[in-house]
Design an enzyme around this catalytic site. Sequence first.
Site, PDB file in Angstrom:
ATOM      1  N   LYS A  39       0.807  -1.223   0.000  1.00 36.78           N
ATOM      2  CA  LYS A  39       0.000   0.000   0.000  1.00 36.78           C
ATOM      3  C   LYS A  39       0.843   1.278   0.000  1.00 36.78           C
ATOM      4  O   LYS A  39       0.313   2.352  -0.265  1.00 36.78           O
ATOM      5  CB  LYS A  39      -0.955   0.001   1.191  1.00 36.78           C
ATOM      6  CG  LYS A  39      -1.975  -1.118   1.152  1.00 36.78           C
ATOM      7  CD  LYS A  39      -3.023  -0.907   0.075  1.00 36.78           C
ATOM      8  CE  LYS A  39      -4.113  -1.945   0.192  1.00 36.78           C
ATOM      9  NZ  LYS A  39      -5.232  -1.712  -0.700  1.00 36.78           N
TER      10      LYS A  39
HETATM   11  C1  LIG Z   1      -2.684  -7.055   3.163  1.00 34.52           C
HETATM   12  C2  LIG Z   1      -3.286  -6.728   1.835  1.00 34.52           C
HETATM   13  N1  LIG Z   1      -3.949  -5.603   1.681  1.00 34.52           N
HETATM   14  C3  LIG Z   1      -4.512  -5.327   0.475  1.00 34.52           C
HETATM   15  C4  LIG Z   1      -4.406  -6.173  -0.578  1.00 34.52           C
HETATM   16  C5  LIG Z   1      -5.187  -5.988  -1.835  1.00 34.52           C
HETATM   17  O1  LIG Z   1      -4.811  -4.998  -2.515  1.00 34.52           O
HETATM   18  P1  LIG Z   1      -5.853  -4.143  -3.305  1.00 34.52           P
HETATM   19  O2  LIG Z   1      -6.398  -3.165  -2.345  1.00 34.52           O
HETATM   20  O3  LIG Z   1      -4.958  -3.559  -4.322  1.00 34.52           O
HETATM   21  O4  LIG Z   1      -6.898  -5.029  -3.884  1.00 34.52           O
HETATM   22  C6  LIG Z   1      -3.719  -7.272  -0.474  1.00 34.52           C
HETATM   23  C7  LIG Z   1      -3.602  -8.075  -1.667  1.00 34.52           C
HETATM   24  O5  LIG Z   1      -3.185  -9.108  -1.790  1.00 34.52           O
HETATM   25  C8  LIG Z   1      -3.199  -7.586   0.787  1.00 34.52           C
HETATM   26  O6  LIG Z   1      -2.659  -8.734   0.984  1.00 34.52           O
END
Ligand SMILES: Cc1ncc(COP(=O)(O)O)c(C=O)c1O
Length: 480
Positions: free
Chosen positions: A54
């Site tokens: 993120k």
């Molecule tokens: C901890 C975590 N947060 C978020 C995401 C997902 O990302 P997104 O918000 O891009 O779908 C993942 C994806 O694998 C993840 O493992």
Amino acid sequence: MTETSIAPAISPKEPPRILSLIGDTPLVEVTQFDTGPCQLFLKLENQNPGGSIKDRIALSMIEAAEADGNLQPGGTVVEATAGNTGLGLALVAGAKGYRVLLVIPDKMSQEKISHVKALGAEVRITRSDVTRGHPEYYQDMAARLAKEIPGAFYVNQFGNPANPLAHERTTGPEIWEQMRHDVDAVVVGVGSGGTLTGLGRFFNHMKPRRGIEMILADPTGSVLYEYVKIGKLVESGSWAVEGIGEDFIPEIADMSLVTDAFEIDDEESFATVRELLRKEGIFGGSSTGTLVAGALRYCRQQTNPKRVVSLVPDTGNKYLSKMYNDFWMTEQGFIHRPPHGDLSDLISHRYEAGEVITVGSDDSLLTAFKRMRGSDVSQLPVVDQNGRAMGIIDESDLLVKVHRDPSHFNDPVKKAMTDRLETLPPNAKIADLLGVFDRGRVAIVMDDDKFLGLITRTDLLSYLRLHMPKSAAPPEREFV
Ligand SMILES: Cc1ncc(COP(=O)(O)O)c(C=O)c1O
């Protein structure tokens, strides 16, 4: 000396260099698992400065808002988040000098809240038991606050095009180069859908007409797996893996990019990520387990060799008290101990296995207090060298001794402990336990004179919760 020569070498307006370390993460091949005829590679997003994938979208969404004029010096960044997006924003926006306000649902762990606060973010706690449309739903509340605060920018990762763009412009091209332009499948999870949409677009562009498969790994209970498989939105359930899985289709998630999907339950996700650490030394979060389990299933189903990529989206550090903790795993029912069919099944920490924190009768009260604090318990059994329970000491016993004169912390435990023990044999009934609790005590389980362990109210509640019928458990919402 002229005035200019004493000016600082770095302008204070320039953000810290740590932001330039976001992205360009390593990619490593998995070699200690059965991957069928395939090669499996993992992109280590846990190595970003904020510990997750993120960081990339935080940087991209902040820079896009700056470029569009939606965020100006002195402005406030507002987001509804509980997890990694909050950490990424607190890091990036904080480093750039903006005020950061995060709306966090009240089910999130204190550790995560402490982490964003330590990064300088302000936190508003809101309800986690309400849905879209309710004024206290975390996203509605963040949107409202952003309208009320002058100069505020509502990030909205679920609808912000700069989220998938971060992956289309950075994560995708990095994988492509690291894989030497040779990729057959990518396995992703969906939280906001940014990773799926960004990587899907990038790889479609590199190898058009579905040349690279996009595989979804989804937690059991989320609605996305069924949506891919049968095209319908079913009712959501609950799951314990964090950051992925949804009870709706996020605005930016282009589900048409998904070519196949696997559904992975919590138990398999947790077992897989624990194994990944032991066998490969890769320290991932809970969703890493879902992604790797999905990738392994895909790999083993193939008949031709393929080059498959997945991700380690965040670091395992945040999960040390969860899936990396055997007691938590047992309490949640993810590690199964052989049942005895008696009270010993309620003992979370077994003395024989060295799991009980104890104190000796000649130890000092200070030692007893430090052990209680260190292991977050309010009482300790006092055990002799032969493993016999001689008494129990709790916080009230300590207080009685030290409240007038704290130097009594040096007194031995035997002067303060209670030696009238509430012992129960393993074949006692739950009603007997309730009697002990009613008298304000904890139960000491003894098999003749062999000390087996303690049972507290929390142990009984955890045991009962585990035996709650699945159908009676309310659906839970995921917060990313
Ligand atoms: C901890 C975590 N947060 C978020 C995401 C997902 O990302 P997104 O918000 O891009 O779908 C993942 C994806 O694998 C993840 O493992």
